[in-house]
Design an enzyme around this catalytic site. Sequence first.
Site, PDB file in Angstrom:
ATOM      1  N   GLY A  12       0.841  -1.205   0.000  1.00  9.69           N
ATOM      2  CA  GLY A  12       0.000   0.000   0.000  1.00  9.69           C
ATOM      3  C   GLY A  12       0.866   1.241   0.000  1.00  9.69           C
ATOM      4  O   GLY A  12       1.852   1.312   0.725  1.00  9.69           O
ATOM      5  N   ASP A 104       5.635  -4.793   6.105  1.00 10.12           N
ATOM      6  CA  ASP A 104       6.051  -6.160   6.424  1.00 10.12           C
ATOM      7  C   ASP A 104       6.038  -7.110   5.225  1.00 10.12           C
ATOM      8  O   ASP A 104       6.938  -7.933   5.056  1.00 10.12           O
ATOM      9  CB  ASP A 104       5.134  -6.740   7.512  1.00 10.12           C
ATOM     10  CG  ASP A 104       5.730  -6.542   8.890  1.00 10.12           C
ATOM     11  OD1 ASP A 104       6.940  -6.240   8.972  1.00 10.12           O
ATOM     12  OD2 ASP A 104       4.990  -6.683   9.876  1.00 10.12           O
ATOM     13  N   THR A 126       4.366   2.617   5.749  1.00  9.96           N
ATOM     14  CA  THR A 126       2.959   2.193   5.724  1.00  9.96           C
ATOM     15  C   THR A 126       2.172   3.079   6.688  1.00  9.96           C
ATOM     16  O   THR A 126       2.672   3.401   7.777  1.00  9.96           O
ATOM     17  CB  THR A 126       2.766   0.712   6.113  1.00  9.96           C
ATOM     18  OG1 THR A 126       1.391   0.513   6.499  1.00  9.96           O
ATOM     19  CG2 THR A 126       3.625   0.272   7.279  1.00  9.96           C
ATOM     20  N   ASP A 130       2.591  -0.531  11.597  1.00  3.85           N
ATOM     21  CA  ASP A 130       2.538  -1.861  12.222  1.00  3.85           C
ATOM     22  C   ASP A 130       3.769  -2.721  11.934  1.00  3.85           C
ATOM     23  O   ASP A 130       3.693  -3.947  11.989  1.00  3.85           O
ATOM     24  CB  ASP A 130       1.266  -2.606  11.753  1.00  3.85           C
ATOM     25  CG  ASP A 130       1.242  -2.829  10.245  1.00  3.85           C
ATOM     26  OD1 ASP A 130       2.079  -2.235   9.531  1.00  3.85           O
ATOM     27  OD2 ASP A 130       0.388  -3.604   9.776  1.00  3.85           O
TER      28      ASP A 130
HETATM   29  O1  F6P Z   1      -1.496  -1.358   4.629  1.00  5.03           O
HETATM   30  C1  F6P Z   1      -2.045  -0.151   4.239  1.00  5.03           C
HETATM   31  C2  F6P Z   1      -3.533  -0.287   3.999  1.00  5.03           C
HETATM   32  O2  F6P Z   1      -4.035   0.984   3.633  1.00  5.03           O
HETATM   33  C3  F6P Z   1      -4.330  -0.850   5.179  1.00  5.03           C
HETATM   34  O3  F6P Z   1      -4.579   0.129   6.173  1.00  5.03           O
HETATM   35  C4  F6P Z   1      -5.566  -1.356   4.501  1.00  5.03           C
HETATM   36  O4  F6P Z   1      -6.155  -2.402   5.224  1.00  5.03           O
HETATM   37  C5  F6P Z   1      -5.020  -1.849   3.183  1.00  5.03           C
HETATM   38  O5  F6P Z   1      -3.792  -1.189   2.953  1.00  5.03           O
HETATM   39  C6  F6P Z   1      -5.936  -1.615   2.006  1.00  5.03           C
HETATM   40  O6  F6P Z   1      -5.371  -2.194   0.897  1.00  5.03           O
HETATM   41  P1  F6P Z   1      -5.881  -1.954  -0.592  1.00  5.03           P
HETATM   42  O7  F6P Z   1      -5.318  -0.652  -1.067  1.00  5.03           O
HETATM   43  O8  F6P Z   1      -5.336  -3.111  -1.350  1.00  5.03           O
HETATM   44  O9  F6P Z   1      -7.372  -1.896  -0.557  1.00  5.03           O
END
Ligand code: F6P
Length: 329
Positions: A12, A104, A126, A130
């Site tokens: 992300g 991670d 991120t 976490d």
């Molecule tokens: O890890 C970052 C994050 O924004 C999380 O907070 C969320 O659960 C996830 O990515 C959403 O992922 P995507 O962009 O694939 O919907």
Amino acid sequence: MIKRIGVLTSGGDAPGMNAAVRAVVRTAVACGIECIGIRRGWQGLINGDFVRLDSSSVGHILSRGGTILYTARSDDFMTEAGRQKAVSTCKMLGIEGVVAIGGDGTFRGALELSRLGIPVVGVPATIDNDVGCTNYTIGFDSACNTAIECIDKLRDTMQSHERCSVVEVMGRNAGFLALYVGIAVGATAVLVPEKPLDFEKDVVERIREYRLAGNTHFMIVVAEGVGSAFEIGQKIKEALGIEPRITVLGHIQRGGAPTGRDRETATRMGYHAIMAFAEGRGNCIIATQEGGIVEIPIEEALTRKKHLQMDRYRIMEVMQFGAVRSTAP
Ligand code: F6P
């Protein structure tokens, strides 16, 4: 000394990733190391999707959200065949090391690549904050501030209409974002996955205490790891007979210009990532601990756990009327 490195962003996106890319490239140039941008994360390394970068190609990106290198989550890289292809790309392009900017998942990929002989340095980025080995991940502060700004706006209308708002924030399986934001907006209640939910005590009683204290609007912040804000809203309706309004902040939290903290931290982390390579090290994560920057071997970094600060959760509770009445701080 290492002559050419690749840099990629993966997973992300997070505000400040561009600042980290800029710092990596400019530090590399200063050290006489050539820099190749790998587009679309680990998938780009498999596909040989690259762009040559110099100091001017990372001009004017320090303040930009998103990532100029694009990002992706690669299923192919989870396979041995995919990783072998990535190694072939590195050999073909003469890439002797990779700076991987992400969370991670990105670092698990980094460990696998390093086992195949390509050294990797990880830079934690991120919005979830976490990553176990580091106090801080690039993007967290920006995402918190975006969520705070949105919730402040919500509060205006909730206050005018004397309503209850249930706001879902991101964070994946962690409550760092929700807790920080909840404290900063003076939420009536904050629900995080790290604390088993006692709906009656954590939500119903808290709203009731607020009402008894004379308040007529309520702000409930829910970490996505707890479950759906819609379900929480429905349960509030059943328990208290009010009609909460639901807001899922969603991907808005990942956008926007990085805050000063994220630009500055990303710049320092990017600098240290290249210095690790320049000084003959690698296979580590650049982490912040007690305000300073340290290098942690990837394998060890992936075993580290970070716990939600329950003392801060307590502070949040003490700010609520109910908690102050029921238990001494
Ligand atoms: O890890 C970052 C994050 O924004 C999380 O907070 C969320 O659960 C996830 O990515 C959403 O992922 P995507 O962009 O694939 O919907």
